[in-house]
Design a protein around this motif. Structure first.
Motif, mmCIF file in Angstrom:
data_model
loop_
_atom_site.group_PDB
_atom_site.id
_atom_site.type_symbol
_atom_site.label_atom_id
_atom_site.label_comp_id
_atom_site.label_asym_id
_atom_site.label_seq_id
_atom_site.Cartn_x
_atom_site.Cartn_y
_atom_site.Cartn_z
ATOM 1 N N PHE A 11 9.585 0.416 0.960
ATOM 2 C CA PHE A 11 10.364 -0.008 -0.200
ATOM 3 C C PHE A 11 11.495 0.978 -0.463
ATOM 4 O O PHE A 11 11.323 2.182 -0.309
ATOM 5 N N GLY A 41 11.312 1.859 -6.617
ATOM 6 C CA GLY A 41 10.258 1.236 -7.405
ATOM 7 C C GLY A 41 10.536 -0.229 -7.697
ATOM 8 O O GLY A 41 9.648 -1.074 -7.648
ATOM 9 N N LEU A 42 11.801 -0.508 -7.961
ATOM 10 C CA LEU A 42 12.175 -1.876 -8.292
ATOM 11 C C LEU A 42 11.949 -2.811 -7.103
ATOM 12 O O LEU A 42 11.498 -3.949 -7.266
ATOM 13 N N ALA A 67 8.362 -3.581 -7.036
ATOM 14 C CA ALA A 67 7.998 -4.508 -8.110
ATOM 15 C C ALA A 67 8.417 -5.935 -7.766
ATOM 16 O O ALA A 67 7.678 -6.890 -7.997
ATOM 17 N N GLY A 127 11.340 -1.058 -12.664
ATOM 18 C CA GLY A 127 11.409 -0.033 -11.619
ATOM 19 C C GLY A 127 10.333 1.020 -11.793
ATOM 20 O O GLY A 127 9.714 1.469 -10.818
ATOM 21 N N TRP A 173 7.426 0.580 -13.296
ATOM 22 C CA TRP A 173 6.140 -0.041 -12.930
ATOM 23 C C TRP A 173 5.972 -0.018 -11.412
ATOM 24 O O TRP A 173 4.905 0.320 -10.898
ATOM 25 N N GLY A 174 7.024 -0.367 -10.687
ATOM 26 C CA GLY A 174 6.958 -0.394 -9.228
ATOM 27 C C GLY A 174 6.747 0.988 -8.637
ATOM 28 O O GLY A 174 5.982 1.159 -7.680
ATOM 29 N N GLU A 175 7.407 1.957 -9.229
ATOM 30 C CA GLU A 175 7.253 3.355 -8.802
ATOM 31 C C GLU A 175 5.789 3.779 -8.936
ATOM 32 O O GLU A 175 5.196 4.344 -8.020
ATOM 33 N N HIS A 230 3.100 1.996 -9.027
ATOM 34 C CA HIS A 230 2.101 1.273 -8.242
ATOM 35 C C HIS A 230 2.504 1.084 -6.783
ATOM 36 O O HIS A 230 1.874 0.315 -6.064
ATOM 37 N N MET A 231 3.558 1.780 -6.359
ATOM 38 C CA MET A 231 4.106 1.553 -5.020
ATOM 39 C C MET A 231 3.082 1.731 -3.892
ATOM 40 O O MET A 231 3.009 0.924 -2.973
ATOM 41 N N ALA A 288 -0.174 1.389 -3.879
ATOM 42 C CA ALA A 288 -1.128 0.282 -3.829
ATOM 43 C C ALA A 288 -0.468 -0.993 -3.306
ATOM 44 O O ALA A 288 -1.070 -1.743 -2.529
ATOM 45 N N ILE A 289 0.771 -1.229 -3.712
ATOM 46 C CA ILE A 289 1.484 -2.432 -3.273
ATOM 47 C C ILE A 289 1.707 -2.376 -1.762
ATOM 48 O O ILE A 289 1.561 -3.368 -1.054
ATOM 49 N N ARG A 290 2.039 -1.182 -1.277
ATOM 50 C CA ARG A 290 2.258 -1.000 0.154
ATOM 51 C C ARG A 290 0.957 -1.199 0.926
ATOM 52 O O ARG A 290 0.923 -1.832 1.971
ATOM 53 N N VAL A 294 -1.823 -2.970 0.370
ATOM 54 C CA VAL A 294 -2.344 -4.330 0.590
ATOM 55 C C VAL A 294 -1.468 -5.131 1.553
ATOM 56 O O VAL A 294 -1.843 -6.226 1.964
ATOM 57 N N ARG A 295 -0.290 -4.586 1.895
ATOM 58 C CA ARG A 295 0.598 -5.259 2.845
ATOM 59 C C ARG A 295 0.541 -4.632 4.231
ATOM 60 O O ARG A 295 1.242 -5.061 5.130
ATOM 61 N N ALA A 296 -0.246 -3.587 4.399
ATOM 62 C CA ALA A 296 -0.262 -2.837 5.674
ATOM 63 C C ALA A 296 -0.839 -3.693 6.806
ATOM 64 O O ALA A 296 -1.666 -4.548 6.560
#
Lengths: 108, 108
Positions: A4, A7-8, A11, B93, B95-97, B99-100, B102-104, B106-108
């Motif tokens: 990414f 952060g945005l 998101a 942004g 929020w994404g920062e 949780h980045m 964790a978001i990454r 689940v996509r690995a």
């Protein structure tokens, strides 16, 4: 591995997709069954809704709750992380609301 | 005529696209020339950057300023509406920062 830019970007990976913000919004009012969501989001197909709910569940923003009864009742609710995401989206939604006419006009 | 489902849908029409939030962010620090933006957003092609700047200009969030000198100097800056959009994007942004990872994952 997905990378990414910021952060945005991360998101948007979670909340991108026509219906996801609306799903979050509906669940922020109260937990819903799939059928209730479908009625609320008029225009979404069952297939697309199910897919988007699965992705939101995978991303940890929506929790799928199964009530053991006959027939079993499935209810979706926001997780704490999902509620925070919904709140984080609000200012952007308000900006869009305020400028919607102008945004529409330049695309006419 | 484009129809939007809600304010957020309209906002995403303006700011959707890989580079637009980063362009807004860069311009929120200070006005920039195209070349400066290109260096800052490493990876963007000149064609894509120019296209995105034109769209942001059309949507009234970026202003293109031409300084009459030799050679002419072109500087982009946020409009008041663009600065408001940039501010509205910040919570998302953050929020994404947060949780980045964790978001990454689940996509690995």
């Amino acid at each position: 591995m997905v990378e990414f830019l910021c952060g945005l970007d991360a998101a948007v990976a979670v909340v991108g997709g026509k219906w996801k913000p609306l799903i979050l919004w509906a669940l922020s009012v109260e937990p819903r069954r799939t059928g209730e969501l479908r009625r609320e989001l008029s225009g979404v197909s069952e297939k697309v809704l199910t897919q988007q709910l699965r992705e939101l569940e995978r991303d940890g923003v929506v929790h799928r709750e199964i009530h053991q009864q006959v027939p079993p009742k499935v209810v979706y609710r926001l997780t704490r992380k999902g509620a925070a995401l919904d709140r984080a989206l609000r200012p952007l939604g308000e900006w869009g609301e305020e400028h919607m006419d102008a945004i529409r006009e330049v695309r006419a």
